[in-house]
Design a protein around this motif. Structure first.
Motif, PDB file in Angstrom:
ATOM      1  N   GLN A 160      27.273 -32.930  47.207  1.00 39.16           N
ATOM      2  CA  GLN A 160      27.745 -32.215  48.620  1.00 39.16           C
ATOM      3  C   GLN A 160      28.844 -31.547  48.739  1.00 39.16           C
ATOM      4  O   GLN A 160      29.154 -30.812  49.409  1.00 39.16           O
ATOM      5  CB  GLN A 160      27.123 -33.422  49.725  1.00 39.16           C
ATOM      6  CG  GLN A 160      28.027 -34.442  49.896  1.00 39.16           C
ATOM      7  CD  GLN A 160      27.675 -35.411  50.808  1.00 39.16           C
ATOM      8  OE1 GLN A 160      26.485 -35.517  51.232  1.00 39.16           O
ATOM      9  NE2 GLN A 160      28.691 -36.164  51.485  1.00 39.16           N
ATOM     10  N   ASP A 161      29.885 -32.255  48.534  1.00 34.24           N
ATOM     11  CA  ASP A 161      31.401 -31.715  48.865  1.00 34.24           C
ATOM     12  C   ASP A 161      31.588 -30.402  47.934  1.00 34.24           C
ATOM     13  O   ASP A 161      32.116 -29.460  48.490  1.00 34.24           O
ATOM     14  CB  ASP A 161      32.478 -32.553  48.547  1.00 34.24           C
ATOM     15  CG  ASP A 161      32.183 -33.957  49.796  1.00 34.24           C
ATOM     16  OD1 ASP A 161      31.954 -33.508  50.635  1.00 34.24           O
ATOM     17  OD2 ASP A 161      32.845 -34.841  49.440  1.00 34.24           O
ATOM     18  N   TYR A 162      31.094 -30.253  46.832  1.00 30.27           N
ATOM     19  CA  TYR A 162      31.243 -29.258  45.749  1.00 30.27           C
ATOM     20  C   TYR A 162      30.509 -28.106  46.641  1.00 30.27           C
ATOM     21  O   TYR A 162      31.281 -26.785  46.627  1.00 30.27           O
ATOM     22  CB  TYR A 162      30.860 -29.381  44.459  1.00 30.27           C
ATOM     23  CG  TYR A 162      31.189 -30.524  43.773  1.00 30.27           C
ATOM     24  CD1 TYR A 162      32.664 -30.943  43.809  1.00 30.27           C
ATOM     25  CD2 TYR A 162      30.599 -31.268  42.893  1.00 30.27           C
ATOM     26  CE1 TYR A 162      33.359 -31.965  43.110  1.00 30.27           C
ATOM     27  CE2 TYR A 162      30.846 -32.568  42.344  1.00 30.27           C
ATOM     28  CZ  TYR A 162      32.364 -32.999  42.287  1.00 30.27           C
ATOM     29  OH  TYR A 162      32.528 -33.995  41.867  1.00 30.27           O
ATOM     30  N   TYR A 174      29.475 -27.857  49.760  1.00 29.67           N
ATOM     31  CA  TYR A 174      30.177 -27.419  51.023  1.00 29.67           C
ATOM     32  C   TYR A 174      31.473 -26.543  50.903  1.00 29.67           C
ATOM     33  O   TYR A 174      31.537 -25.859  51.645  1.00 29.67           O
ATOM     34  CB  TYR A 174      30.467 -29.002  51.741  1.00 29.67           C
ATOM     35  CG  TYR A 174      30.946 -28.597  53.109  1.00 29.67           C
ATOM     36  CD1 TYR A 174      30.100 -28.177  54.325  1.00 29.67           C
ATOM     37  CD2 TYR A 174      32.306 -28.923  53.463  1.00 29.67           C
ATOM     38  CE1 TYR A 174      30.641 -27.994  55.544  1.00 29.67           C
ATOM     39  CE2 TYR A 174      32.774 -28.522  54.832  1.00 29.67           C
ATOM     40  CZ  TYR A 174      32.139 -28.237  55.667  1.00 29.67           C
ATOM     41  OH  TYR A 174      32.721 -27.957  56.872  1.00 29.67           O
ATOM     42  N   ASN A 175      32.232 -27.125  49.784  1.00 28.18           N
ATOM     43  CA  ASN A 175      33.555 -26.341  49.696  1.00 28.18           C
ATOM     44  C   ASN A 175      33.372 -24.832  49.470  1.00 28.18           C
ATOM     45  O   ASN A 175      33.954 -24.264  49.892  1.00 28.18           O
ATOM     46  CB  ASN A 175      34.153 -27.243  48.719  1.00 28.18           C
ATOM     47  CG  ASN A 175      35.814 -26.679  48.736  1.00 28.18           C
ATOM     48  OD1 ASN A 175      36.411 -26.441  49.511  1.00 28.18           O
ATOM     49  ND2 ASN A 175      36.172 -26.548  47.300  1.00 28.18           N
ATOM     50  N   ILE A 204      31.781 -23.286  52.576  1.00 22.64           N
ATOM     51  CA  ILE A 204      32.828 -23.071  53.764  1.00 22.64           C
ATOM     52  C   ILE A 204      33.760 -21.857  53.658  1.00 22.64           C
ATOM     53  O   ILE A 204      34.208 -21.334  54.338  1.00 22.64           O
ATOM     54  CB  ILE A 204      33.388 -24.295  54.333  1.00 22.64           C
ATOM     55  CG1 ILE A 204      34.191 -24.092  55.400  1.00 22.64           C
ATOM     56  CG2 ILE A 204      34.392 -25.021  53.234  1.00 22.64           C
ATOM     57  CD1 ILE A 204      33.834 -25.095  56.698  1.00 22.64           C
ATOM     58  N   LYS A 205      34.106 -21.772  52.399  1.00 23.22           N
ATOM     59  CA  LYS A 205      35.197 -20.675  51.864  1.00 23.22           C
ATOM     60  C   LYS A 205      34.472 -19.340  52.246  1.00 23.22           C
ATOM     61  O   LYS A 205      34.965 -18.433  52.441  1.00 23.22           O
ATOM     62  CB  LYS A 205      35.400 -20.890  50.438  1.00 23.22           C
ATOM     63  CG  LYS A 205      36.266 -22.102  50.140  1.00 23.22           C
ATOM     64  CD  LYS A 205      37.724 -21.953  50.599  1.00 23.22           C
ATOM     65  CE  LYS A 205      38.572 -23.072  50.281  1.00 23.22           C
ATOM     66  NZ  LYS A 205      38.192 -24.335  50.455  1.00 23.22           N
TER      67      LYS A 205
END
Lengths: 124, 194
Positions: free
Chosen positions: B29-31, B33-34, B37-38
């Motif tokens: 999820q964080d990869y 999302y990162n 969002i960029k």
């Protein structure tokens, strides 16, 4: 080449230093909730009475009606194939109650495909 | 307990185990999302698109080929979804490019960054990445944060490898010029102190 590599390393270092942006704590919960909702809506409508049972039922009823017809027309069990030479439509003597019953059953069977389509659309 | 591989979890998900997919969501999820969002620069939108990425992935999981890397496959979905949203919002970023970087300027630049406090530096770099055009921001994120190869990024973005290399080079220059604007006053003030 060396300069390019050094530049690469430098950018890698400064960009990585900023760290990853993190998803909200509810992220996982929201995804799983949406997936579970999809799972339930994906449930395929399964008819209570399967197609095979319907075929057997129709056959059984048709046979009973046919049997009833034979009984009322005084058909004997003496198989005599000479009747093939002079086939004529036998006169059916059915009581009006019997005719209504057959009529209602036929109507009922006529409705089944429409009802099935309706139910399928509802569950889509 | 040993960590189950993505492939095993995918197989279990396809067998009807939703919890296995939950582990995959947690893991990636964080990869995702990162990167999103960029590209989108908006928390709510990025959250929505990143969630949609996983939902879409779940729906088409059967089409995932075992020889591919699961994160790359996910990035591909996320990238396309983000591009669609950008098109829908009809906004894009352009930035002026400094073409000529001299060696001296480069040294000053690195020294300038070193002068800054860590938090300040992080914030400035984040802001500078945000100022990059969306596709360049995605490429920089995939290359530097997520350590995807040029070949993998080409697969994700549907661009040629040469194009990715050009865009990476261009993005570095864009970042450089953007960072330079922040750093120049710092260098000047430090020189003034000396």
């Amino acid at each position: 080449m060396e300069k390019h590599k050094a530049e690469e390393e430098f950018f890698k270092k400064i960009i990585k230093e900023t760290g990853r942006e993190k998803a909200s704590p509810d992220f996982y919960k929201n995804v799983m909730r949406a997936i579970e909702a999809k799972q339930t809506s994906k449930l395929v409508y399964k008819p209570l009475i399967s197609q095979n049972v319907w075929i057997a039922l129709v056959l059984a009823i048709s046979l009973s009606v046919f049997g009833l017809f034979l009984m009322t027309t005084g058909f004997s069990m003496n198989w005599n194939f000479s009747f093939m030479n002079y086939i004529s439509v036998p006169k059916i003597n059915l009581s009006s109650t019997m005719i209504y019953a057959i009529g209602f059953i036929s109507l009922f069977f006529l409705q089944i495909p429409f009802l099935q389509n309706f139910m399928r659309d509802q569950y889509k | 307990m040993s960590k189950l591989s993505d492939l095993i979890l995918i197989k279990r998900t396809l067998d009807g185990n939703t919890n296995a997919f939950g582990i995959l969501v947690n893991r990636h999820q964080d990869y995702i999302y990162n990167v999103v969002i960029k590209m989108l620069r908006n928390r709510e939108e990025a959250e929505e698109i990143a969630q949609d990425t996983f939902i879409k992935a779940y729906e088409v999981l059967a089409s995932f080929k075992a020889e591919a890397k699961f994160p790359t496959w996910l990035f591909k979905i996320a990238y396309r979804k983000s591009l669609d949203r950008i098109k829908k919002n009809k906004r894009s970023t352009t930035l002026e490019l400094v073409e000529n970087l001299t060696e001296d300027a480069s040294m000053d630049f690195e020294n300038g960054l070193a002068i800054m406090l860590m938090e300040e530096r992080k914030e400035i770099i984040k802001n500078c990445i945000q100022k990059l055009p969306e596709i360049e921001a995605a490429i920089i994120t995939l290359y530097y944060y997520e350590e995807q190869s040029v070949k993998e990024i080409a697969e994700i973005t549907n661009l040629s490898q040469d194009n990715i290399k050009v865009k990476l080079h261009r993005s570095r220059k864009l970042l450089y010029s953007s960072l330079e604007n922040h750093i120049q006053p710092k260098i000047l003030s430090e020189n003034g102190k000396a």
